[in-house]
Design a protein around this motif. Structure first.
Motif, PDB file in Angstrom:
ATOM      1  N   LEU A 169       5.245  41.860 -15.561  1.00  0.00           N
ATOM      2  CA  LEU A 169       5.330  42.825 -16.660  1.00  0.00           C
ATOM      3  C   LEU A 169       3.960  43.039 -17.305  1.00  0.00           C
ATOM      4  CD1 LEU A 169       8.718  41.820 -18.337  1.00  0.00           C
ATOM      5  CD2 LEU A 169       8.223  43.892 -16.997  1.00  0.00           C
ATOM      6  N   ASP A 170       3.194  41.961 -17.445  1.00  0.00           N
ATOM      7  CA  ASP A 170       1.855  42.071 -18.013  1.00  0.00           C
ATOM      8  C   ASP A 170       0.954  42.902 -17.085  1.00  0.00           C
ATOM      9  OD1 ASP A 170      -0.230  41.408 -19.939  1.00  0.00           O
ATOM     10  OD2 ASP A 170      -1.048  40.106 -18.352  1.00  0.00           O
ATOM     11  N   LEU A 171       1.031  42.642 -15.786  1.00  0.00           N
ATOM     12  CA  LEU A 171       0.233  43.412 -14.826  1.00  0.00           C
ATOM     13  C   LEU A 171       0.630  44.887 -14.824  1.00  0.00           C
ATOM     14  CD1 LEU A 171       0.054  40.942 -11.811  1.00  0.00           C
ATOM     15  CD2 LEU A 171      -1.867  41.736 -13.206  1.00  0.00           C
ATOM     16  N   GLY A 231      -0.511  50.470 -16.308  1.00  0.00           N
ATOM     17  CA  GLY A 231      -0.181  51.667 -17.084  1.00  0.00           C
ATOM     18  C   GLY A 231      -1.316  52.081 -18.009  1.00  0.00           C
ATOM     19  N   ARG A 232      -1.934  51.099 -18.645  1.00  0.00           N
ATOM     20  CA  ARG A 232      -3.066  51.398 -19.536  1.00  0.00           C
ATOM     21  C   ARG A 232      -4.222  52.005 -18.750  1.00  0.00           C
ATOM     22  NH1 ARG A 232      -7.719  48.871 -21.713  1.00  0.00           N
ATOM     23  NH2 ARG A 232      -8.036  49.445 -23.881  1.00  0.00           N
ATOM     24  N   GLN A 233      -4.534  51.424 -17.589  1.00  0.00           N
ATOM     25  CA  GLN A 233      -5.640  51.932 -16.773  1.00  0.00           C
ATOM     26  C   GLN A 233      -5.345  53.335 -16.240  1.00  0.00           C
ATOM     27  OE1 GLN A 233      -8.687  50.501 -16.564  1.00  0.00           O
ATOM     28  NE2 GLN A 233      -7.789  49.081 -18.056  1.00  0.00           N
ATOM     29  N   LEU A 234      -4.123  53.566 -15.805  1.00  0.00           N
ATOM     30  CA  LEU A 234      -3.754  54.906 -15.334  1.00  0.00           C
ATOM     31  C   LEU A 234      -3.832  55.920 -16.464  1.00  0.00           C
ATOM     32  CD1 LEU A 234      -0.782  54.124 -12.925  1.00  0.00           C
ATOM     33  CD2 LEU A 234      -3.081  54.903 -12.305  1.00  0.00           C
ATOM     34  N   ASN A 235      -3.386  55.538 -17.641  1.00  0.00           N
ATOM     35  CA  ASN A 235      -3.471  56.432 -18.798  1.00  0.00           C
ATOM     36  C   ASN A 235      -4.928  56.760 -19.119  1.00  0.00           C
ATOM     37  OD1 ASN A 235      -2.301  57.957 -20.946  1.00  0.00           O
ATOM     38  ND2 ASN A 235      -3.018  56.365 -22.332  1.00  0.00           N
ATOM     39  N   MET A 236      -5.790  55.754 -19.054  1.00  0.00           N
ATOM     40  CA  MET A 236      -7.212  55.990 -19.289  1.00  0.00           C
ATOM     41  C   MET A 236      -7.787  56.948 -18.245  1.00  0.00           C
ATOM     42  SD  MET A 236      -8.454  52.150 -20.384  1.00  0.00           S
ATOM     43  CE  MET A 236     -10.189  52.542 -20.276  1.00  0.00           C
TER      44      MET A 236
END
Length: 152
Positions: free
Chosen positions: A13-15, A20-25
């Motif tokens: 879940l952490d990964l 998700g954060r990196q894709l959003n960036m």
């Protein structure tokens, strides 16, 4: 502790959250770069017009219907933007060789040249980010993106 929660699940879940954060960036940076690239093309146009230009540059002549479907834009917006692009000399309409009643939209030479120039600006921003990567890191990144995008 919840019986469905395990250290392995927590790690996964952490990964996934980090992904998700990196894709959003990436998507946010890409969108901002697309807006800047559109302004390099012609700052009097909406960025959506450059989306149509990019599609025509990449895939070639097509109908307004296909252009609307391919860019997920409604036909009235495509029609309005195409009319602007025609008035500015970036796009022309021609009869379809297969169906004389059909109309194909294509880039003019001016539209092609301005697209090439604008895309050089965009490419330089991406190349700057990967310029210090060695070939193996770049190859790994390409392979991971291909796998993620299901691109064989």
């Amino acid at each position: 502790m919840d019986k469905n929660t395990t250290p392995q699940n927590d790690k996964r879940l952490d990964l996934e959250s980090k992904l998700g954060r990196q894709l959003n960036m990436l998507l946010s940076a890409s969108h901002a770069l697309n807006v800047r690239t559109a302004a390099c093309f012609d700052d009097s146009l909406q960025p959506a017009a450059f989306l149509l230009i990019r599609w025509l540059f990449t895939y070639g002549p097509t109908s307004a219907t296909v252009l609307a479907e391919s860019t997920a834009m409604d036909r009235s917006s495509v029609s309005r933007l195409v009319n602007q692009l025609k008035k500015l000399g970036y796009v022309v309409s021609e009869s379809s060789p297969e169906d004389r009643r059909g109309v194909l939209l294509s880039l003019t030479e001016l539209g092609r040249q301005k697209t090439i120039n604008a895309l050089k600006e965009k490419e330089s921003a991406f190349y700057e980010r990967i310029s210090k990567w060695d070939d193996s890191k770049l190859a790994s990144f390409v392979d991971l993106l291909k796998d993620f995008n299901k691109d064989e």
